[in-house]
Every structure is written in C-alpha cells, then in structure tokens.
Design a protein around this motif. Structure first.
Motif, mmCIF file in Angstrom:
data_model
loop_
_atom_site.group_PDB
_atom_site.id
_atom_site.type_symbol
_atom_site.label_atom_id
_atom_site.label_comp_id
_atom_site.label_asym_id
_atom_site.label_seq_id
_atom_site.Cartn_x
_atom_site.Cartn_y
_atom_site.Cartn_z
ATOM 1 N N LEU A 1 1.750 -4.542 0.457
ATOM 2 C CA LEU A 1 0.775 -5.561 0.080
ATOM 3 C C LEU A 1 1.432 -6.661 -0.752
ATOM 4 O O LEU A 1 1.205 -7.854 -0.522
ATOM 5 N N ALA A 2 2.275 -6.266 -1.703
ATOM 6 C CA ALA A 2 2.981 -7.254 -2.532
ATOM 7 C C ALA A 2 3.894 -8.127 -1.669
ATOM 8 O O ALA A 2 3.956 -9.351 -1.855
ATOM 9 N N MET B 1 1.006 8.646 -8.539
ATOM 10 C CA MET B 1 1.003 7.913 -7.291
ATOM 11 C C MET B 1 2.125 8.465 -6.402
ATOM 12 O O MET B 1 3.266 8.553 -6.826
ATOM 13 N N ALA C 1 2.447 1.485 0.254
ATOM 14 C CA ALA C 1 1.312 0.614 0.558
ATOM 15 C C ALA C 1 1.240 -0.547 -0.430
ATOM 16 O O ALA C 1 1.018 -1.696 -0.029
ATOM 17 N N TYR C 2 1.454 -0.267 -1.712
ATOM 18 C CA TYR C 2 1.453 -1.331 -2.715
ATOM 19 C C TYR C 2 2.617 -2.294 -2.502
ATOM 20 O O TYR C 2 2.469 -3.509 -2.645
ATOM 21 N N ARG C 3 3.790 -1.756 -2.164
ATOM 22 C CA ARG C 3 4.948 -2.619 -1.888
ATOM 23 C C ARG C 3 4.668 -3.524 -0.691
ATOM 24 O O ARG C 3 5.023 -4.706 -0.703
ATOM 25 N N GLN D 1 1.497 5.889 -1.263
ATOM 26 C CA GLN D 1 0.735 4.895 -2.020
ATOM 27 C C GLN D 1 1.652 3.795 -2.546
ATOM 28 O O GLN D 1 1.303 2.612 -2.509
ATOM 29 N N LYS D 2 2.824 4.190 -3.033
ATOM 30 C CA LYS D 2 3.788 3.199 -3.519
ATOM 31 C C LYS D 2 4.200 2.262 -2.387
ATOM 32 O O LYS D 2 4.318 1.051 -2.582
#
Length: 80
Positions: free
Chosen positions: A12-13, A1, A8-10, A5-6
């Motif tokens: 969203l979280a 990843m 984007a995940y952060r 991408q990381k």
C-alpha cells in the motif's frame, strides 16, 4: 503483525508512492510507466544486476504471482 500484514502495508505504501498524488484512472499511463520502472529496477537489483535472470524471474515468478493475486481479488469481489 505477521509478515503477510507487513507485506500488505508495504504494498500500500509503495502504491501511494507510485501514484504520488496522481489519479489512478485519469493518470493511468504515467502511473504504469512508473510501475514499469519500479519493477525493472527491483528485479535487476534482486537478481544481482543480471538482466537475463531478472527477465526470467519476471516471467516465471512475478507474472504468475500477480495473476494469482488479481484472481483472488476478483473472487472476493464476486462473493460480496
């Protein structure tokens, strides 16, 4: 990843935490107040507790970047 991408995940979280079970449209006002607190807290911390630097970073860095991300989203919506 990769880092994008990381991030984007952060993001969203973080959004899930900020919403905290509240409906984004129905509870918009309270969610945006929480977002204001988050933005101010992170900027002040990132700028070494210097409110002038935090405000400058907000105006010169954060606002243009957020506007760009919203426009990218709008362009993606148009192309669908």
């Amino acid at each position: 990843m990769d880092n994008a991408q990381k991030d984007a995940y952060r993001a969203l979280a973080a959004a899930k935490e900020i919403c905290d079970g509240r409906h984004p449209m129905e509870d918009r006002a309270t969610i945006l107040i929480t977002l204001d607190h988050v933005i101010a807290t992170i900027l002040i911390a990132a700028m070494g507790n210097d409110p002038k630097k935090a405000l400058a970073m907000f105006n010169e860095g954060v606002i243009p970047s957020v506007e760009e991300r919203i426009m990218l989203f709008a362009n993606k919506c148009k192309s669908k």
